[in-house]
Write a protein that holds these residues in place. Structure first.
Motif, short mmCIF file in Angstrom:
data_model
loop_
_atom_site.label_atom_id
_atom_site.label_comp_id
_atom_site.label_asym_id
_atom_site.label_seq_id
_atom_site.Cartn_x
_atom_site.Cartn_y
_atom_site.Cartn_z
N TRP A 17 1.07 8.29 7.19
CA TRP A 17 0.89 9.20 8.33
C TRP A 17 -0.47 9.90 8.27
O TRP A 17 -1.11 10.12 9.30
CB TRP A 17 2.02 10.22 8.35
N GLU A 18 -0.91 10.21 7.04
CA GLU A 18 -2.22 10.84 6.88
C GLU A 18 -3.34 9.88 7.28
O GLU A 18 -4.32 10.27 7.94
CB GLU A 18 -2.40 11.28 5.43
N ALA A 19 -3.20 8.60 6.89
CA ALA A 19 -4.20 7.60 7.26
C ALA A 19 -4.24 7.40 8.77
O ALA A 19 -5.31 7.22 9.36
CB ALA A 19 -3.90 6.28 6.55
N ARG A 20 -3.08 7.46 9.39
CA ARG A 20 -3.03 7.29 10.84
C ARG A 20 -3.71 8.45 11.55
O ARG A 20 -4.43 8.25 12.54
CB ARG A 20 -1.58 7.16 11.30
N GLU A 21 -3.50 9.67 11.08
CA GLU A 21 -4.14 10.83 11.70
C GLU A 21 -5.65 10.73 11.61
O GLU A 21 -6.37 11.14 12.52
CB GLU A 21 -3.65 12.11 11.01
N GLN A 22 -6.16 10.18 10.50
CA GLN A 22 -7.59 10.08 10.29
C GLN A 22 -8.17 8.76 10.79
O GLN A 22 -9.40 8.60 10.85
CB GLN A 22 -7.91 10.24 8.80
N GLY A 23 -7.31 7.83 11.12
CA GLY A 23 -7.76 6.52 11.58
C GLY A 23 -8.44 5.71 10.49
O GLY A 23 -9.32 4.89 10.77
N LYS A 24 -8.03 5.92 9.25
CA LYS A 24 -8.64 5.22 8.11
C LYS A 24 -7.77 4.04 7.69
O LYS A 24 -6.77 4.20 6.99
CB LYS A 24 -8.83 6.19 6.94
N TRP A 25 -8.18 2.86 8.10
CA TRP A 25 -7.45 1.65 7.75
C TRP A 25 -8.36 0.68 6.98
O TRP A 25 -8.28 -0.53 7.14
CB TRP A 25 -6.92 0.96 9.01
N ARG A 85 0.80 -1.22 0.00
CA ARG A 85 0.00 0.00 0.00
C ARG A 85 0.83 1.27 0.00
O ARG A 85 0.47 2.25 -0.64
CB ARG A 85 -0.93 -0.02 1.22
N TRP A 86 1.94 1.29 0.72
CA TRP A 86 2.69 2.54 0.89
C TRP A 86 4.06 2.54 0.22
O TRP A 86 4.83 3.48 0.38
CB TRP A 86 2.84 2.86 2.38
N PHE A 87 4.39 1.48 -0.52
CA PHE A 87 5.66 1.42 -1.23
C PHE A 87 5.42 0.97 -2.66
O PHE A 87 4.53 0.17 -2.93
CB PHE A 87 6.63 0.44 -0.55
N ARG A 88 6.23 1.50 -3.57
CA ARG A 88 6.16 1.11 -4.98
C ARG A 88 7.57 1.05 -5.55
O ARG A 88 8.46 1.78 -5.14
CB ARG A 88 5.34 2.11 -5.80
N LYS A 89 7.73 0.18 -6.55
CA LYS A 89 8.97 0.17 -7.32
C LYS A 89 8.88 1.22 -8.41
O LYS A 89 7.89 1.28 -9.14
CB LYS A 89 9.19 -1.20 -7.96
N GLU A 90 9.91 2.05 -8.52
CA GLU A 90 9.92 3.05 -9.58
C GLU A 90 10.39 2.42 -10.90
O GLU A 90 11.09 1.41 -10.91
CB GLU A 90 10.84 4.21 -9.19
N LYS A 91 10.00 3.03 -12.00
CA LYS A 91 10.39 2.50 -13.30
C LYS A 91 11.90 2.51 -13.44
O LYS A 91 12.57 3.45 -13.04
CB LYS A 91 9.76 3.35 -14.42
N ASP A 92 12.42 1.43 -14.03
CA ASP A 92 13.86 1.27 -14.28
C ASP A 92 14.68 1.22 -12.99
O ASP A 92 15.89 1.45 -13.01
CB ASP A 92 14.38 2.42 -15.18
N GLU A 93 14.03 0.95 -11.84
CA GLU A 93 14.75 0.81 -10.59
C GLU A 93 14.33 -0.49 -9.91
O GLU A 93 13.21 -0.96 -10.09
CB GLU A 93 14.48 2.00 -9.65
N ASP A 94 15.24 -1.07 -9.13
CA ASP A 94 14.99 -2.35 -8.48
C ASP A 94 14.56 -2.21 -7.03
O ASP A 94 14.30 -3.21 -6.36
CB ASP A 94 16.24 -3.24 -8.55
N THR A 95 14.53 -0.98 -6.51
CA THR A 95 14.22 -0.80 -5.10
C THR A 95 12.84 -0.20 -4.90
O THR A 95 12.29 0.47 -5.78
CB THR A 95 15.27 0.12 -4.44
N TYR A 96 12.27 -0.46 -3.72
CA TYR A 96 10.98 0.10 -3.35
C TYR A 96 11.17 1.45 -2.67
O TYR A 96 12.12 1.63 -1.90
CB TYR A 96 10.24 -0.83 -2.39
N LYS A 97 10.26 2.39 -2.94
CA LYS A 97 10.29 3.70 -2.30
C LYS A 97 8.93 4.03 -1.70
O LYS A 97 7.89 3.64 -2.22
CB LYS A 97 10.70 4.79 -3.30
N TYR A 98 8.96 4.75 -0.60
CA TYR A 98 7.75 5.16 0.08
C TYR A 98 7.00 6.19 -0.77
O TYR A 98 7.59 7.16 -1.25
CB TYR A 98 8.12 5.77 1.44
N ILE A 99 5.69 5.97 -0.96
CA ILE A 99 4.90 6.87 -1.81
C ILE A 99 4.00 7.79 -0.99
O ILE A 99 3.24 8.58 -1.53
CB ILE A 99 4.04 6.08 -2.81
N GLY A 100 4.10 7.69 0.34
CA GLY A 100 3.30 8.56 1.19
C GLY A 100 1.94 7.96 1.52
O GLY A 100 1.53 6.94 0.96
N GLY A 101 1.24 8.60 2.44
CA GLY A 101 -0.11 8.22 2.76
C GLY A 101 -0.29 7.58 4.12
O GLY A 101 -1.39 7.63 4.69
#
Length: 287
Positions: free
Chosen positions: A262-270, A244-260
């Motif tokens: 901390w915002e979900a935690r503040e709102q309690g939306k799981w 849900r919160w990580f994606r592989k970028e194009k032409d890269e082999d590693t996962y990066k955080y895409i955000g969301g």
């Protein structure tokens, strides 16, 4: 699992079950850190060798980025004798601007009376060694400006060495596994925290909590139950599940955080977070 500490925010997420792959993202004052890691293991009878796969990255607020990978770890005397581990190999820390670093972790030998040594250097883009690094990976690390190989005979690098870091003193009342105070807090549920966490947070894992409380039979029973649930949920990944919160970028082999997160935690939306530690449904069990 997301940790919110006084000086940093840190998120670790298992982004793949087969192969096992853990991605992480961490933010502090003036920097952010990310990467993913996996292990390839080799069993040699009395020892096991762990070769890390993946890379780590650190970016400062001015945009400068450093990337590196871990060295090999081996654990010895698995059957007889005192168990110990050793880290060895070459670590290359590559910067995208002026400087890079190379560290050599010396492999421990049977007759070695001074184990765990680390030595290396920092060099600029022209290949000039601007600093020398030395120390032990389990005690402390120092740096000396310049290349100590060019110093006169009899030169003692520690006479000009500056401390980079050193290990903290052992706790007066050590835990069963000699965990540091920081390590213990990683699994702590402080008042009011449980209600803010997603159902996938590892601090809610029942077998881990039973083990921490010394309830070993309950911990083992829960571990077996969760492993069975994990096998049932493999079909989700095989059918194209994405973290849900990580994606592989194009032409890269590693996962990066895409955000969301901390915002979900503040709102309690799981809403899209399954209760992975609860009882499996009859529908899933039938599968």
């Amino acid at each position: 699992m997301w940790q919110h500490l006084q000086f940093l925010d840190m998120l670790h997420l298992k982004v793949s079950h087969h192969p096992m792959l853990i991605a992480c993202h961490c933010e502090g004052r003036g920097w952010k850190f990310w990467g993913d890691s996996n292990l390839k293991s080799k069993f040699w009878g009395r020892s096991i060798q762990l070769d890390p796969v993946g890379f780590l990255a650190l970016e400062f607020d001015d945009g400068e980025v450093f990337q590196w990978s871990k060295v090999t770890t081996s654990i010895y005397n698995l059957i007889l004798g005192k168990i110990y581990c050793d880290h060895y190999g070459t670590m290359r820390i590559q910067g995208d601007r002026e400087y890079s670093c190379r560290l050599k972790f010396k492999e421990q030998s049977i007759i070695d009376r001074n184990p765990h040594q680390v030595q290396g250097f920092v060099q600029d883009k022209s290949g000039n060694k601007v600093a020398t690094l030395l120390g032990k990976w389990d005690e402390s690390m120092y740096y000396v400006l310049g290349d100590i190989a060019t110093k006169p005979k009899g030169y003692d690098p520690m006479s000009e060495a500056c401390l980079l870091w050193k290990k903290s003193k052992r706790a007066k009342n050590p835990t069963r596994y000699n965990l540091t105070s920081f390590a213990i807090t990683l699994n702590e549920l402080t008042p009011g925290l449980k209600e803010k966490l997603p159902p996938t947070d590892s601090r809610l894992r029942p077998d881990q909590r039973h083990l921490e409380n010394g309830e070993y039979e309950l911990a083992n029973a829960e571990k077996l139950r969760l492993e069975q649930r994990q096998r049932q949920s493999r079909k989700l990944q095989e059918s194209g599940w994405q973290p849900r919160w990580f994606r592989k970028e194009k032409d890269e082999d590693t996962y990066k955080y895409i955000g969301g997160y901390w915002e979900a935690r503040e709102q309690g939306k799981w809403d899209n977070c399954p209760n992975i530690f609860g009882q499996a449904s009859l529908e899933n069990s039938a599968d």
